[in-house]
Design a protein around this motif. Structure first.
Motif, mmCIF file in Angstrom:
data_model
loop_
_atom_site.group_PDB
_atom_site.id
_atom_site.type_symbol
_atom_site.label_atom_id
_atom_site.label_comp_id
_atom_site.label_asym_id
_atom_site.label_seq_id
_atom_site.Cartn_x
_atom_site.Cartn_y
_atom_site.Cartn_z
ATOM 1 N N GLU A 67 -28.028 4.320 2.279
ATOM 2 C CA GLU A 67 -27.401 5.604 1.945
ATOM 3 C C GLU A 67 -26.433 5.990 3.063
ATOM 4 O O GLU A 67 -26.732 5.794 4.242
ATOM 5 C CB GLU A 67 -28.475 6.708 1.830
ATOM 6 N N ASP A 68 -25.316 6.583 2.678
ATOM 7 C CA ASP A 68 -24.366 7.043 3.687
ATOM 8 C C ASP A 68 -24.946 8.260 4.392
ATOM 9 O O ASP A 68 -25.344 9.230 3.744
ATOM 10 C CB ASP A 68 -23.027 7.397 3.028
ATOM 11 N N LYS A 89 -19.145 4.005 11.117
ATOM 12 C CA LYS A 89 -19.395 2.576 11.230
ATOM 13 C C LYS A 89 -19.155 1.894 9.882
ATOM 14 O O LYS A 89 -18.368 0.969 9.772
ATOM 15 C CB LYS A 89 -20.851 2.370 11.666
ATOM 16 N N ASP A 90 -19.824 2.340 8.851
ATOM 17 C CA ASP A 90 -19.718 1.644 7.567
ATOM 18 C C ASP A 90 -20.045 2.524 6.365
ATOM 19 O O ASP A 90 -20.432 2.017 5.315
ATOM 20 C CB ASP A 90 -20.627 0.406 7.568
ATOM 21 N N SER A 92 -18.585 4.417 3.637
ATOM 22 C CA SER A 92 -17.262 4.629 3.043
ATOM 23 C C SER A 92 -17.172 5.880 2.189
ATOM 24 O O SER A 92 -16.085 6.305 1.830
ATOM 25 C CB SER A 92 -16.845 3.402 2.232
ATOM 26 N N ALA A 93 -18.306 6.518 1.861
ATOM 27 C CA ALA A 93 -18.229 7.742 1.051
ATOM 28 C C ALA A 93 -17.928 8.967 1.906
ATOM 29 O O ALA A 93 -17.641 10.035 1.378
ATOM 30 C CB ALA A 93 -19.535 7.944 0.277
ATOM 31 N N PRO A 135 -19.374 15.942 3.997
ATOM 32 C CA PRO A 135 -19.245 15.781 2.549
ATOM 33 C C PRO A 135 -19.298 14.311 2.146
ATOM 34 O O PRO A 135 -18.644 13.488 2.777
ATOM 35 C CB PRO A 135 -17.877 16.401 2.224
ATOM 36 N N GLY A 136 -20.078 14.013 1.138
ATOM 37 C CA GLY A 136 -20.202 12.634 0.653
ATOM 38 C C GLY A 136 -21.449 11.927 1.167
ATOM 39 O O GLY A 136 -21.860 10.920 0.608
ATOM 40 N N GLU A 140 -25.891 16.196 3.055
ATOM 41 C CA GLU A 140 -24.582 16.686 3.498
ATOM 42 C C GLU A 140 -24.669 17.724 4.613
ATOM 43 O O GLU A 140 -23.803 17.799 5.465
ATOM 44 C CB GLU A 140 -23.811 17.269 2.314
ATOM 45 N N GLU B 108 -15.645 2.545 -2.804
ATOM 46 C CA GLU B 108 -16.284 3.599 -3.592
ATOM 47 C C GLU B 108 -15.871 3.522 -5.061
ATOM 48 O O GLU B 108 -16.689 3.592 -5.967
ATOM 49 C CB GLU B 108 -15.898 4.976 -3.032
ATOM 50 N N ALA B 419 -18.712 -3.532 4.769
ATOM 51 C CA ALA B 419 -18.276 -2.170 5.074
ATOM 52 C C ALA B 419 -17.993 -2.060 6.565
ATOM 53 O O ALA B 419 -18.701 -2.644 7.388
ATOM 54 C CB ALA B 419 -19.355 -1.180 4.669
ATOM 55 N N GLY B 420 -16.962 -1.303 6.899
ATOM 56 C CA GLY B 420 -16.584 -1.165 8.295
ATOM 57 C C GLY B 420 -15.366 -2.007 8.635
ATOM 58 O O GLY B 420 -14.734 -1.834 9.656
#
Lengths: 411, 429
Positions: A67-68, A89-90, A92-93, A135-136, A140, B108, B419-420
């Motif tokens: 999970e982000d 780092k990784d 993306s959301a 956000p995302g 949050e 995404e 990712a990254g």
């Protein structure tokens, strides 16, 4: 540069645009602190230590169990300046991180993108509860606690700056309306004299004062249509009044009739009403920062929907004069918000300043000292060759500018 | 081959068909209607209903990270949006930000997620995602990024990253290129089973980069005009099957599609070159051409798509067979027919991966149907396309009915490992 309206209000105004330096967007990220893998280090808890005069909080945006997530190194800091250094780092959301007090944004960074170097912002905080907003992210909002008393009054700095900004803008609007009153009187005098050429000139001179503050005029639901309705928007069966039927007389028919004179008188009357109403706004300190921001963006909407299309000044071809006035009004609203916005999001502030500079430089290319209003006539040929370029230019400015309302919002 | 994975593993973020573990072979799962909950019933596999099939199609995803970018080997989806951009930014830092933002957003989008809040919580918030693909599922979306030769000019200091011999395509016969549909510093190919999902992706990518890039041209394609593995061959707007002999074998991909060390750029190893040609068909005149002539122009029959020397679509054409009788010994498949000119047998074994789509855009300036083929091909070197097109442009009988009006060539970097990472990261080290 664009020529400016009289600025008698200037004493209270923040620095205005002339001489603004060319600013290029920079990822101020480059070369700042190294990424910390906070999840791996586990949350240290407790309060951050102070170095470089500020409590240092590293925030790692990363995938945790798929999970982000936003992982702050510490969830508490002593009152005073606090620097949040954020690296993605990784996850993306997530692309931005904000520090909130209730719903108000105190500081934030956008473009927190995986793979880029870390970014940071510093806020001065008094004791109390805050939220870190990502956000995302899967979670949050996260609480952030500041302990101790206010180190200084600096924590209220942004509110004070916003107040100065709205006060300054109120004076700017009043100044424009004062000039509009004079310009409308001059227009009426020219029309009454029956001199078409002089009337055309007076028309071109009056328009920018209105166009610079159009969002304020629009906030009075009866006044804007009475002054600025275009023929396409006239309800069948209702009377068409204001600038544009007069424009039609002066630039298409090139004849002054009794009805032209009545139109000019109507403009003078409605402009007087506008003066009364805007004076009340100034006296009551009614402007809200988000209104300035939305007005600044709204003016760019005007540019795109009616100036670049050539619909605004269909008879006089003065669209570029209005265009420049809209941009100037937009930039003025931005400039009054700028000192506060700079505290909240310095990168975005720089980006918007840079985009205004780009637009103004491009507009310089359309100046023509011999043309009515000081800009080239927006002929069909010019529209055909340049409209797409102008649209792209304005969209590049509006995209970042539209974001500022929520950053300065007082609710 | 690209592995197809169900979207279900990331459903918590995707809000689409919550609970669906759909994709081929999901026997034992009964999917609810949109938004419904799947009910497992291991004992009695239910027949696949139309709703299930649609749900399965909608939830189809392809992995974003991997050795190669998606949208190349991926079996062609039904719809295309391809857009080329010029970079208006003046600094390498701005370009870097665009590429990093796009890479994150693409991961995404291809998972069926929005690029940000559709409905921000604060009243004055501007929606980050434009919202029109909300709840539609990933629809097999792939996003493929390419760099045009012009990106490597001096503006951003990227000269030394330019792949060997990478340049605009040379002028060729049979083209009348419109600058409005030609070139571009960057391009994004979006393919999906739903046109709105593809459009949403490109629209949002363009929007987030608006201060740094300007859309140069865009084409919406439909009716995939090429076949991937195990797909029936679709038809172009001339009514003929297109892509019958397309690349499908892994060996052909390694030999003919994927770039190796020869480009002299590590970021291109596992990449490919995309050639985009907007081909206007003179459809009305084609429609009035007799069937015998149409078939001899292509070298195939219209309904079955068989070579004129065979009876079935996948019969191997015999370019040496000659017509019985007469003394001229005319070949059955004319030497200047489309398939004879394009066949690898007649081009030293050269093949390209075709991945084009049909397009239509109303009427052209003289009142004809503005329609044709958005030809897209991937190859290890643009030279493969150039050699074939030189021949076709010179003597293809089809030229009477087509005009190449737009053109672009793009270096498509290798896929991102995880990712990254982001496309072009090497440029900004």
């Amino acid at each position: 540069m664009i020529s400016f309206a009289p600025r008698s209000f200037r004493s209270a105004a923040p620095a205005v645009l002339a001489g603004m330096a060319v600013l290029t967007l920079s990822l101020s990220a480059c070369g700042s602190a190294a990424t910390t893998d906070n999840a791996a280090n586990a949350l240290k808890g407790g309060a951050a230590t102070v170095s470089n005069g500020a409590a240092q909080i590293a925030v790692s945006v990363e995938k945790v169990d798929g999970e982000d997530a936003c992982v702050p190194e510490f969830t508490s800091a002593p009152a005073g300046p606090v620097t949040f250094t954020i690296a993605n780092k990784d996850a993306s959301a997530v692309s931005e991180v904000e520090l909130l007090s209730d719903k108000r944004i105190l500081g934030e960074r956008e473009n927190v993108i995986p793979g880029l170097k870390s970014v940071s912002f510093t806020v001065t905080l008094t004791g109390g509860e805050y939220q870190l907003y990502c956000p995302g992210a899967s979670k949050e909002y996260q609480p952030f606690t500041v302990t101790g008393a206010a180190a200084s009054a600096a924590a209220n700095g942004v509110s004070d700056l916003l107040k100065q900004g709205t006060d300054g803008y109120a004076k700017y609007v009043s100044g424009q309306v004062d000039s509009l009153v004079l310009a409308a009187a001059a227009l009426q005098a020219a029309v009454d004299s029956g001199d078409v050429t002089a009337s055309q000139k007076a028309y071109a001179e009056a328009r920018p004062f209105f166009e610079r503050i159009e969002p304020v005029a629009e906030s009075f639901p009866d006044l804007d249509p009475a002054l600025d309705l275009r023929v396409a928007d006239v309800e069948p069966g209702t009377e068409w009044t204001g600038f544009h039927p007069l424009e039609k007389d002066l630039f298409e028919a090139k004849a002054i009739t009794a009805s032209s004179k009545a139109l000019a008188a109507g403009i003078v009357k409605n402009v007087a009403t506008l003066k009364t109403l805007t004076a009340e706004l100034e006296t009551n300190a009614s402007y809200k920062p988000e209104e300035l921001a939305n007005g600044a963006s709204g003016l760019l909407e005007e540019v795109q929907s009616s100036k670049i299309t050539g619909e605004e000044e269909a008879y006089s071809k003065l669209d570029l004069v209005d265009f420049a006035a809209n941009i100037e009004g937009s930039q003025q609203a931005f400039e009054y918000l700028k000192p506060a916005l700079n505290e909240i999001d310095a990168t975005l502030t720089k980006q918007i300043s840079g985009q205004f500079e780009t637009v103004n430089t491009a507009l310089d290319g359309y100046k023509d000292a011999n043309a009515l209003g000081g800009f080239k006539a927006y002929t069909d040929e010019l529209k055909k060759s340049d409209a797409a370029k102008l649209t792209a230019l304005i969209q590049s400015l509006q995209a970042p500018l539209a974001k500022i309302a929520e950053k300065v919002a007082t609710v | 081959m690209t592995e197809i994975t169900p979207a279900a593993d990331k459903l918590s973020r995707r809000r689409f068909f919550s609970g669906s573990a759909a994709v081929a072979g999901a026997g034992g799962l009964v999917l609810g209607a949109a938004g419904g909950v799947a009910v497992a019933d291991a004992a009695a596999p239910a027949p696949v209903s139309e709703a299930d099939r649609l749900a399965e199609r909608a939830s189809l995803t392809y992995p974003f990270y991997g050795e190669h970018q998606g949208g190349i080997e991926t079996p062609p989806q039904d719809h295309l949006v391809i857009t080329a951009f010029d970079v208006t930014a003046l600094t390498a830092v701005e370009l870097q930000l665009v590429l990093a933002k796009w890479s994150a957003a693409m991961s995404e989008l291809t998972a069926g997620s929005p690029v940000g809040k559709v409905q921000p919580e604060r009243e004055h918030g501007i929606p980050v995602d434009t919202g029109e693909a909300t709840d539609m599922g990933p629809q097999g979306l792939t996003l493929t990024l390419g760099f045009g030769p012009s990106l490597f000019d001096g503006r951003f200091g990227l000269e030394k990253f330019k792949p060997m011999d990478f340049a605009d395509l040379p002028a060729m016969a049979g083209e009348s290129l419109d600058p409005a549909f030609t070139g571009g510093d960057l391009c994004i190919q979006a393919c999906a089973n739903d046109p709105q999902v593809a459009y949403h992706a490109v629209r949002n990518l363009a929007r987030m980069a608006r201060t740094s890039v300007r859309t140069k041209w865009t084409v919406l394609g439909f009716g995939r005009a090429s076949a991937g593995a195990e797909q029936a061959t679709p038809r172009n707007l001339m009514g003929f099957k297109d892509g019958t002999r397309n690349i499908q074998e892994a060996a052909d991909f390694s030999d003919q599609v994927w770039v190796g060390e020869e480009a002299g750029q590590p970021w291109m190893v596992g990449g490919s070159y995309l050639v985009a040609r907007k081909i206007h068909m003179l459809i009305e005149t084609w429609d009035e051409d007799p069937i015998g002539d149409q078939q001899s122009i292509f070298g195939r029959t219209k309904k079955e798509g068989a070579p004129l020397t065979g009876t079935k679509e996948h019969d191997v054409p015999d370019f040496h067979a000659v017509q019985a009788g007469g003394t001229a010994k005319e070949p059955i498949i004319a030497a200047n027919s489309h398939i004879a000119l394009a066949a690898h047998e007649n081009n030293n074994g050269t093949k390209i991966l075709r991945r084009g789509y049909n397009f239509t855009d109303g009427l052209d300036s003289v009142g004809r149907l503005d329609a044709g083929l958005m030809f897209l091909s991937f190859q290890r070197s643009p030279e493969q396309f150039v050699a074939l097109q030189r021949k076709l442009g010179k003597s293809d009988r089809l030229n009477e009915y087509i005009r190449h009006v737009g053109s672009g060539v793009f270096a498509v970097p290798a896929g991102l490992p995880a990712a990254g990472s982001y496309y072009g990261k090497e440029f900004f080290a």
